[in-house]
Write a protein that holds these residues in place. Structure first.
Motif, short mmCIF file in Angstrom:
data_model
loop_
_atom_site.label_atom_id
_atom_site.label_comp_id
_atom_site.label_asym_id
_atom_site.label_seq_id
_atom_site.Cartn_x
_atom_site.Cartn_y
_atom_site.Cartn_z
N PRO A 130 0.81 -1.23 0.00
CA PRO A 130 0.00 0.00 0.00
C PRO A 130 0.84 1.27 0.00
N THR A 131 0.53 2.16 -0.97
CA THR A 131 1.23 3.45 -1.08
C THR A 131 0.31 4.45 -1.78
N ALA A 132 0.64 5.72 -1.72
CA ALA A 132 -0.18 6.77 -2.34
C ALA A 132 -0.07 6.73 -3.86
N ALA A 133 -1.15 7.13 -4.56
CA ALA A 133 -1.12 7.25 -6.02
C ALA A 133 -0.11 8.34 -6.41
N TYR A 134 0.52 8.18 -7.58
CA TYR A 134 1.58 9.12 -7.95
C TYR A 134 1.75 9.18 -9.46
N ASP A 135 2.54 10.16 -9.91
CA ASP A 135 3.10 10.18 -11.27
C ASP A 135 4.41 10.94 -11.19
N SER A 136 5.27 10.76 -12.20
CA SER A 136 6.57 11.46 -12.16
C SER A 136 6.78 12.27 -13.44
N PHE A 137 7.55 13.35 -13.29
CA PHE A 137 7.72 14.31 -14.39
C PHE A 137 9.17 14.81 -14.45
N THR A 138 9.56 15.27 -15.66
CA THR A 138 10.89 15.86 -15.88
C THR A 138 10.69 17.28 -16.41
N ALA A 139 11.81 17.98 -16.66
CA ALA A 139 11.73 19.35 -17.17
C ALA A 139 10.93 19.39 -18.49
#
Length: 424
Positions: free
Chosen positions: A120-129
């Protein structure tokens, strides 16, 4: 055994203090150490990330075990460096492989691991410049507060939580485009905010077996009432009063076991500490982050509560025999209060003369940012000293720490007077 401990903070002083209680530890070197480790062990002027110097020293001094305190050498691959060297491969390194250390070295890697192994962990997304505007659009889909995390190592300061959407977008651009945290924020993870109370679960593993160490709760913000800037940690309490048997059973079955099994399934070599940062949301534990070493100042309350021989535990880790060891825990509470330099975590001055350490009674002073200068202990960092005490409950232990802190003095000294406030 001759042991080399890498690091220079309160965590390393606490580890050194405990290892020296073992009959198996005949000689202890600390690199680079501080004034506290210098008074009980032998400090070596050597950086934990200078692997070639470490190799030379280990061979010359016939070091038989290396214990890694901080994250940097682990993320840079010190475990693999030893394993792949003809002259070093027989010497156990307490700490994970480079691949295992990615659990701390990359927030995105950790998130992918958690989701893959259904932890179990929080929903997320990742981004770059390049995708910063997509990140701003993603923020619009979330409810405040907004959680932004620098993907790489940022000395515990790479997490920003903001309530205002426009501010969150500005901060995202600062991190990605203007490199607020340097390389650490070349990628940023945006995560849903979880509302609850945090705690830390510490696990020692040989890669197959594991022992759950005492729980702890640390206090990251500089100001009372958990306000102001994030720091490396201003104090800690162990055990966590709300971590009852029901919650601990959930933590073990839903988080600890799948983490250790996940490491095995993924073929990741891991012999050392796993620090699991958790949040208790209405009785349900959810993972915020992994660290691949002990926390600081949590070490200063967790290690004093371990009655077992720490060197024996480390040998069992090295030999994959942790299942053969019984872990004995002191049932008393332990608390620690961090004393810092005025201005920390921003600009602060070093070299302040510290007095009163010898006057402390019935508490343990662990040095964090100190050094000897002309036989005098002076400040040498933002976090300077930590005062650990035992008590029948955390209130009694905290009272002792605060009474002893009053005996300490250096110019512009500061500490929080409300550690444990949210547990009352």
């Amino acid at each position: 055994m001759t042991i080399l401990l890498l690091g220079s903070g309160g965590r390393e002083h606490a580890l050194a203090w405990k290892m020296l209680q073992s009959s198996k530890c005949t000689k202890l070197f600390v690199a680079p150490g501080n004034a506290g480790t210098a008074s009980i062990a032998t400090n070596i002027s050597m950086q934990p990330t200078d692997f070639e110097s470490i190799k030379k020293f280990v061979i010359e001094e016939k070091v038989e075990m290396v214990v890694v305190g901080p994250e940097d050498p682990l993320v840079l691959g010190i475990y693999d460096f030893f394993k792949n060297d003809d002259k070093l491969f027989t010497i156990p390194v307490i700490g994970p492989s480079k691949e295992g250390a990615k659990l701390e070295g990359s927030k995105e890697y950790a998130k992918q691991f958690l989701i893959k192994h259904k932890i179990p962990t929080a929903a997320y997304d990742s981004f770059t410049a390049e995708t910063v505007e997509n990140g701003c659009k993603f923020l619009e889909t979330l409810s405040p507060p907004y959680v932004l995390k620098a993907d790489g190592l940022a000395a515990g300061k790479g997490v920003v939580i903001l309530n205002n959407l426009a501010e969150a977008k500005t901060e995202l651009r600062n991190m990605l485009v203007h490199q607020k945290f340097g390389k650490a924020s070349s990628k940023v993870v945006i995560e849903e905010f979880l509302d609850g109370i945090e705690l830390s679960c510490f696990v020692l593993t040989d890669g197959k077996n594991y022992k759950i160490l005492p729980t702890a709760k640390d206090y990251k913000r500089i100001g009372e009432g958990d306000t102001g800037l994030n720091t490396g940690g201003m104090g800690a309490v162990s055990p966590v009063p709300f971590a009852d048997e029901i919650l601990m059973e959930k933590i073990e079955t839903r988080i600890v076991k799948p983490t250790i099994e996940g490491l095995q399934k993924d073929g990741i070599e891991y012999k050392g500490f796993v620090f699991i940062g958790l949040i208790n949301v209405k009785g349900e534990p959810i993972v915020i982050e992994y660290n691949v070493r002990m926390g600081d100042p949590e070490t200063e309350v967790v290690i004093p509560r371990i009655k077992s021989d720490l060197v024996e535990l480390f040998l069992a880790v090295a030999n994959e025999k942790l299942n053969e060891i019984t872990l004995e825990i002191d049932q008393r509470s332990a608390t620690t209060i961090m004393v810092v330099s005025g201005g920390y975590p921003e600009e602060f001055e070093k070299g302040k003369i510290i007095s009163g350490i010898s006057a402390v009674k019935d508490s343990i002073v662990f040095h964090a940012g100190t050094k000897f200068e002309n036989d005098t202990v002076v400040s040498n960092g933002g976090r300077v000293l930590t005062v650990t005490s035992y008590g029948n409950d955390f209130q009694e232990a905290i009272k002792k720490s605060y009474q002893n802190i009053e005996k300490l003095h250096f110019d512009k000294m500061y500490y929080r007077k409300d550690i444990g406030f949210d547990l009352l």
